[in-house]
Design a protein around this motif. Structure first.
Motif, PDB file in Angstrom:
ATOM      1  N   ASP A   1      69.834  28.040 -75.137  1.00 34.66           N
ATOM      2  CA  ASP A   1      69.995  27.622 -76.531  1.00 34.66           C
ATOM      3  C   ASP A   1      71.444  27.786 -76.988  1.00 34.66           C
ATOM      4  N   ALA A   2      72.049  28.924 -76.643  1.00 40.07           N
ATOM      5  CA  ALA A   2      73.425  29.183 -77.046  1.00 40.07           C
ATOM      6  C   ALA A   2      74.374  28.180 -76.397  1.00 40.07           C
ATOM      7  N   ASP A   3      74.114  27.869 -75.137  1.00 42.07           N
ATOM      8  CA  ASP A   3      74.959  26.909 -74.421  1.00 42.07           C
ATOM      9  C   ASP A   3      74.850  25.517 -75.052  1.00 42.07           C
ATOM     10  N   ARG A   4      73.630  25.157 -75.407  1.00 40.29           N
ATOM     11  CA  ARG A   4      73.406  23.849 -76.029  1.00 40.29           C
ATOM     12  C   ARG A   4      74.073  23.767 -77.409  1.00 40.29           C
ATOM     13  N   ASP A   5      73.980  24.872 -78.153  1.00 44.38           N
ATOM     14  CA  ASP A   5      74.533  24.894 -79.513  1.00 44.38           C
ATOM     15  C   ASP A   5      76.066  24.838 -79.507  1.00 44.38           C
ATOM     16  N   THR A   6      76.688  25.301 -78.416  1.00 44.48           N
ATOM     17  CA  THR A   6      78.162  25.324 -78.388  1.00 44.48           C
ATOM     18  C   THR A   6      78.739  24.185 -77.554  1.00 44.48           C
ATOM     19  N   ALA A   7      77.873  23.352 -76.977  1.00 41.06           N
ATOM     20  CA  ALA A   7      78.355  22.226 -76.170  1.00 41.06           C
ATOM     21  C   ALA A   7      79.077  21.230 -77.074  1.00 41.06           C
ATOM     22  N   PRO A   8      80.176  20.647 -76.588  1.00 41.14           N
ATOM     23  CA  PRO A   8      80.909  19.670 -77.422  1.00 41.14           C
ATOM     24  C   PRO A   8      80.047  18.445 -77.695  1.00 41.14           C
ATOM     25  N   ARG A   9      80.100  17.980 -78.920  1.00 45.18           N
ATOM     26  CA  ARG A   9      79.347  16.789 -79.324  1.00 45.18           C
ATOM     27  C   ARG A   9      80.234  15.562 -79.285  1.00 45.18           C
TER      28      ARG A   9
END
Length: 201
Positions: A192-200
């Motif tokens: 979840d943390a990795d997904r939330d901080t992935a560049p959009r």
């Protein structure tokens, strides 16, 4: 007011670390105490062999108190990293008995000298290699605890056995199902943390 016995405190913490490290060998086969469990070859018996030599150096040789123990793996010209694993000819009993003799020699040094006694560590840089016995003991405690931590992880990778010391695991639970659920939650949190901080994009 009673003055605390600094030597007794140091000896107590050093012995806790020693016991924790050796405990990790209990109940394992010759293969399991020797097998490398990390890309850099970390193994249980090698950790004990390394720490035995470390104690003899820091709490013996550098204060002019050589033990007389032959340590060919530390001699000039020895194979690189030879103190971090046990050869087929170096039995578990040999390594453990060497460690026990190292304890006795180190403890005799601590008993014989005042904590302000100074020695020189020849493998440290010039100008930074003079140490007191107090500092040398603290260094050995820190190193032994560090390697006991390595042993904790290696032992868990071998058979799942965990814990601080015999009779006191210091673990949150003894229930394997609890740990499986706990690990799954941590894995999901990491994702979840990795997904939330992935560049959009």
């Amino acid at each position: 007011m009673t003055t605390p016995d600094a030597k007794a405190d140091l000896r107590q913490y050093l012995q806790f670390a020693r016991d924790a490290l050796l405990w990790k060998l209990e109940g394992l086969s010759e293969y399991d105490v020797r097998r490398p469990l990390t890309p850099t070859g970390t193994n249980l018996l090698g950790l004990v062999k390394h720490v035995a030599g470390m104690e003899l150096g820091y709490l013996g040789d550098i204060f002019g108190r050589p033990s007389g123990e032959p340590l060919p793996w530390l001699a000039e010209g020895a194979e690189l990293n030879a103190d971090m694993w046990a050869t087929a000819d170096e039995s578990r009993e040999f390594v453990v008995e060497l460690y026990h003799r190292a304890w006795a020699h180190a403890d005799a040094t601590i008993e014989a000298l005042v904590l302000d006694e100074t020695g020189k560590v020849p493998w440290w840089p010039d100008g930074k290699n003079e140490v007191t016995l107090h500092r040398a003991v603290v260094h050995v405690i820190a190193e032994t605890e560090r390697h006991a931590g390595h042993a904790d992880i290696v032992r868990e990778l071998i058979d799942g056995d965990t814990g601080l010391r015999q009779g006191n695991t210091n673990m949150a639970s003894n229930d394997p199902a609890w740990w499986e659920n706990y690990r799954s939650r941590l894995e999901q949190t990491a994702r979840d943390a990795d997904r939330d901080t992935a560049p959009r994009i």
